[in-house]
Design a protein around this motif. Structure first.
Motif, mmCIF file in Angstrom:
data_model
loop_
_atom_site.group_PDB
_atom_site.id
_atom_site.type_symbol
_atom_site.label_atom_id
_atom_site.label_comp_id
_atom_site.label_asym_id
_atom_site.label_seq_id
_atom_site.Cartn_x
_atom_site.Cartn_y
_atom_site.Cartn_z
ATOM 1 N N HIS A 114 1.129 -1.195 0.022
ATOM 2 C CA HIS A 114 0.083 0.303 -0.266
ATOM 3 C C HIS A 114 0.553 1.159 0.134
ATOM 4 C CE1 HIS A 114 0.042 1.595 4.398
ATOM 5 N NE2 HIS A 114 0.753 0.510 4.392
ATOM 6 N N TRP A 115 0.477 2.256 -1.003
ATOM 7 C CA TRP A 115 1.201 3.500 -0.395
ATOM 8 C C TRP A 115 0.430 4.661 0.104
ATOM 9 C CZ3 TRP A 115 -0.322 8.202 -2.658
ATOM 10 C CH2 TRP A 115 -1.271 8.667 -3.628
ATOM 11 N N ASP A 116 -0.122 5.036 0.559
ATOM 12 C CA ASP A 116 -1.254 5.851 1.601
ATOM 13 C C ASP A 116 -0.657 5.313 2.984
ATOM 14 O OD1 ASP A 116 -2.821 3.548 2.038
ATOM 15 O OD2 ASP A 116 -3.591 3.877 3.041
ATOM 16 N N SER A 117 -0.698 6.643 3.265
ATOM 17 C CA SER A 117 -0.034 6.335 4.833
ATOM 18 C C SER A 117 -1.285 6.919 5.350
ATOM 19 C CB SER A 117 0.845 7.799 5.624
ATOM 20 O OG SER A 117 0.629 8.557 4.946
ATOM 21 N N ARG A 118 -1.492 6.801 7.085
ATOM 22 C CA ARG A 118 -2.469 6.846 7.587
ATOM 23 C C ARG A 118 -2.694 8.152 8.357
ATOM 24 N NH1 ARG A 118 -5.799 4.199 10.353
ATOM 25 N NH2 ARG A 118 -6.359 4.807 12.569
ATOM 26 N N HIS A 119 -3.867 8.258 8.614
ATOM 27 C CA HIS A 119 -4.601 9.901 8.531
ATOM 28 C C HIS A 119 -4.559 10.154 10.078
ATOM 29 C CE1 HIS A 119 -7.974 7.054 9.642
ATOM 30 N NE2 HIS A 119 -8.986 8.254 9.781
ATOM 31 N N VAL A 120 -4.396 9.036 11.245
ATOM 32 C CA VAL A 120 -3.577 8.962 12.860
ATOM 33 C C VAL A 120 -3.109 8.555 13.355
ATOM 34 C CG1 VAL A 120 -6.816 10.507 12.854
ATOM 35 C CG2 VAL A 120 -6.086 7.908 12.844
ATOM 36 N N ALA A 121 -1.689 9.249 13.851
ATOM 37 C CA ALA A 121 -1.446 8.487 14.699
ATOM 38 C C ALA A 121 -1.649 8.027 16.642
ATOM 39 C CB ALA A 121 -0.203 9.777 15.158
ATOM 40 N N ASP A 122 -2.607 7.137 16.046
ATOM 41 C CA ASP A 122 -3.574 6.591 16.838
ATOM 42 C C ASP A 122 -3.195 5.862 17.567
ATOM 43 O OD1 ASP A 122 -3.395 5.488 15.042
ATOM 44 O OD2 ASP A 122 -4.998 4.206 15.589
ATOM 45 N N HIS A 123 -1.702 5.676 18.092
ATOM 46 C CA HIS A 123 -0.610 4.628 18.724
ATOM 47 C C HIS A 123 0.583 5.742 19.692
ATOM 48 C CE1 HIS A 123 -2.654 0.828 19.107
ATOM 49 N NE2 HIS A 123 -3.088 0.774 18.281
ATOM 50 N N ASP A 124 0.490 7.097 19.248
ATOM 51 C CA ASP A 124 1.435 7.088 19.201
ATOM 52 C C ASP A 124 1.244 7.062 21.356
ATOM 53 O OD1 ASP A 124 3.398 10.074 17.996
ATOM 54 O OD2 ASP A 124 3.244 10.164 19.329
ATOM 55 N N PRO A 125 2.946 7.538 21.276
ATOM 56 C CA PRO A 125 3.143 6.975 23.076
ATOM 57 C C PRO A 125 2.733 8.405 23.604
ATOM 58 C CG PRO A 125 5.034 7.530 21.921
ATOM 59 C CD PRO A 125 4.532 7.057 20.775
ATOM 60 N N ASP A 126 2.833 9.994 23.299
ATOM 61 C CA ASP A 126 2.880 11.420 23.377
ATOM 62 C C ASP A 126 0.390 11.165 22.904
ATOM 63 O OD1 ASP A 126 1.529 13.152 23.860
ATOM 64 O OD2 ASP A 126 3.188 14.371 22.673
ATOM 65 N N PRO A 127 -0.447 11.238 23.390
ATOM 66 C CA PRO A 127 -1.949 11.639 23.395
ATOM 67 C C PRO A 127 -1.804 12.966 22.524
ATOM 68 C CG PRO A 127 -1.743 11.138 25.658
ATOM 69 C CD PRO A 127 -0.129 11.415 25.061
ATOM 70 N N ALA A 128 -1.149 14.337 22.802
ATOM 71 C CA ALA A 128 -0.928 15.041 21.676
ATOM 72 C C ALA A 128 -1.003 14.675 20.582
ATOM 73 C CB ALA A 128 -0.194 15.969 22.885
ATOM 74 N N LEU A 129 -0.637 14.202 20.712
ATOM 75 C CA LEU A 129 -0.225 13.419 18.820
ATOM 76 C C LEU A 129 -1.088 12.893 18.511
ATOM 77 C CD1 LEU A 129 4.042 13.749 19.165
ATOM 78 C CD2 LEU A 129 2.383 15.691 18.015
ATOM 79 N N ARG A 130 -2.255 12.190 18.923
ATOM 80 C CA ARG A 130 -2.624 10.852 18.408
ATOM 81 C C ARG A 130 -3.505 11.457 17.302
ATOM 82 N NH1 ARG A 130 -2.546 8.096 23.806
ATOM 83 N NH2 ARG A 130 -1.057 7.158 24.348
ATOM 84 N N ARG A 131 -3.682 12.566 16.873
ATOM 85 C CA ARG A 131 -4.251 13.334 15.612
ATOM 86 C C ARG A 131 -3.953 13.767 14.550
ATOM 87 N NH1 ARG A 131 -10.419 13.226 16.678
ATOM 88 N NH2 ARG A 131 -11.214 12.897 18.842
ATOM 89 N N SER A 132 -2.398 13.321 15.273
ATOM 90 C CA SER A 132 -1.554 13.648 13.570
ATOM 91 C C SER A 132 -0.919 13.008 12.567
ATOM 92 C CB SER A 132 0.074 14.166 14.459
ATOM 93 O OG SER A 132 0.272 15.136 15.438
ATOM 94 N N PRO A 133 -1.085 12.971 11.410
ATOM 95 C CA PRO A 133 -1.061 12.267 10.303
ATOM 96 C C PRO A 133 0.404 11.789 11.062
ATOM 97 C CG PRO A 133 -0.371 14.474 9.882
ATOM 98 C CD PRO A 133 -1.437 14.630 10.915
ATOM 99 N N VAL A 134 0.653 10.184 9.756
ATOM 100 C CA VAL A 134 1.621 9.215 10.041
ATOM 101 C C VAL A 134 2.946 8.783 8.554
ATOM 102 C CG1 VAL A 134 2.225 6.953 10.158
ATOM 103 C CG2 VAL A 134 0.418 7.943 11.975
ATOM 104 N N THR A 135 4.314 9.517 9.211
ATOM 105 C CA THR A 135 4.706 9.694 8.294
ATOM 106 C C THR A 135 5.283 8.215 7.117
ATOM 107 O OG1 THR A 135 6.076 11.624 9.044
ATOM 108 C CG2 THR A 135 6.915 10.288 7.004
#
Ligand code: AHN
Ligand code: ZN
Length: 332
Positions: free
Chosen positions: A122-143
């Motif tokens: 797959h070539w798309d990347s995920r819209h949300v970093a929902d497993h980020d250790p920092d809760p503040a970043l869990r709505r950020s996109p994934v590189t």
């Protein structure tokens, strides 16, 4: 005098014949053992460069300009290696009702041949970093350097090699879109694993060629981290155990047994599931699984903002890419 001349001529002639006879080998020279076409050498630096090129666009989230720009890059890149490139575009509905514009990019080699192998990632990347250790970043996109770009980078390098040494079977490389737009972990959506793999579901129901089939398929997912481990993913074991054996045995033969381990892995609802279930092409998933990771399933930076280029080890790209080339060029 005449006799002497005659003798001299005779000696010369005989000597000449003798010489000629010496030049001609009386038995045929030993012939070298019949050699197979040499398998091309997978260039890890080249593959790494293709991973970086994708990451440099930013996160490739459906419906964004970065996503469209990366699609142009991928289709253009594949057109350098084969004239047979199809962009399968359409719309699918995501878990939250968002309509996603997807683009499955399909590159074919020797499209005339009936015997085919399917390679995909797959070539798309995920819209949300929902497993980020920092809760503040869990709505950020994934590189998505590993989750997405690694498999695609390997397959671009495979395409480059295929353009130089024609394979004996037809090859189709598919970059699936909208794989990673499943519901966030903390959402209340009782999924519905069918919220994942939207691009591959569409393609499996609407292949780019009517009644498309292949001998087998290989999906790559998260194939770039240092010291990656690929156990035998459970849907692959269920649907395509002989393909798993073929690939794992080849990897062991060429010295990559440390990566392709003979252990049973978890059941992963990935693109290969739909290729197996809907198109009935036996397809395996080479996927980095780790039950001891922080997320309990995949590599440590899975669905976090830490899934970046520095986590990619060119040697892992080499291990997977060379194994693929060995499998491809062994097919008659
Ligand atoms: C689920 O987690 C349900 N599927 C994993 C498929 C996936 C996501 N592969 C990469 N990112
Ligand atoms: Zn993912």
């Amino acid at each position: 005098m005449n006799k002497l001349l005659y003798l001299a001529f005779s000696v010369i002639i005989l000597f000449g014949i003798g010489c000629k006879k010496k030049e001609k080998p009386s038995t045929p020279m030993p012939q070298p053992v019949e050699e197979k076409t040499a398998v091309p050498v997978f260039n890890a630096d080249s593959a790494f460069h293709y991973v970086k090129a994708q990451v440099d666009f930013g996160p490739r989230i459906p419906n964004t300009e970065e996503h469209r720009a990366c699609a142009r890059f991928l289709a253009g890149k594949m057109r350098q290696y084969t004239p047979n490139v199809t962009e399968q575009q359409g719309k699918v509905r995501a878990y939250d009702g968002t309509v996603l514009n997807f683009n499955n990019i399909i590159a074919s080699f020797r499209p005339d041949l009936k015997a085919r192998i399917l390679l995909c990632a797959h070539w798309d990347s995920r819209h949300v970093a929902d497993h980020d250790p920092d809760p503040a970043l869990r709505r950020s996109p994934v590189t998505g350097a590993n989750d997405g770009a690694s498999g695609v980078g390997i397959l671009i390098e495979v395409a480059r090699q295929l353009s130089k040494v024609s394979p004996a079977v037809g090859i189709d490389i598919i970059f699936f879109d909208a794989e990673d737009y499943g519901p966030p972990e903390d959402s209340q959506i009782q999924s519905g694993n069918d919220y994942w793999g939207l691009g591959s579901q569409y393609w499996a129901n609407n292949p780019h060629v009517a009644d498309y089939t292949a001998r087998f398929g290989i999906l790559l997912d998260m194939v770039g981290a240092a010291d990656a481990r690929f156990p035998r993913e459970a849907f692959s074991s269920y649907y395509a155990p002989d393909i798993l054996d073929k690939v794992w045995n080849k990897a062991h033969q060429i010295g990559y047994g440390e990566f392709f381990i003979h252990e049973e892995g978890a059941l992963i609802n990935d693109d290969h599931y739909y290729i197996n279930k809907i198109r009935r092409i036996p397809t395996i998933d080479i996927i980095h699984l780790d039950p001891n990771s922080v997320n309990g399933s995949f590599f440590d930076y899975w669905h976090t903002t830490g899934d970046t280029l520095d986590k990619i080890d060119p040697y892992t790209l080499k291990v997977v890419g060379q194994t693929l080339l060995e499998v491809i060029y062994a097919e008659g």
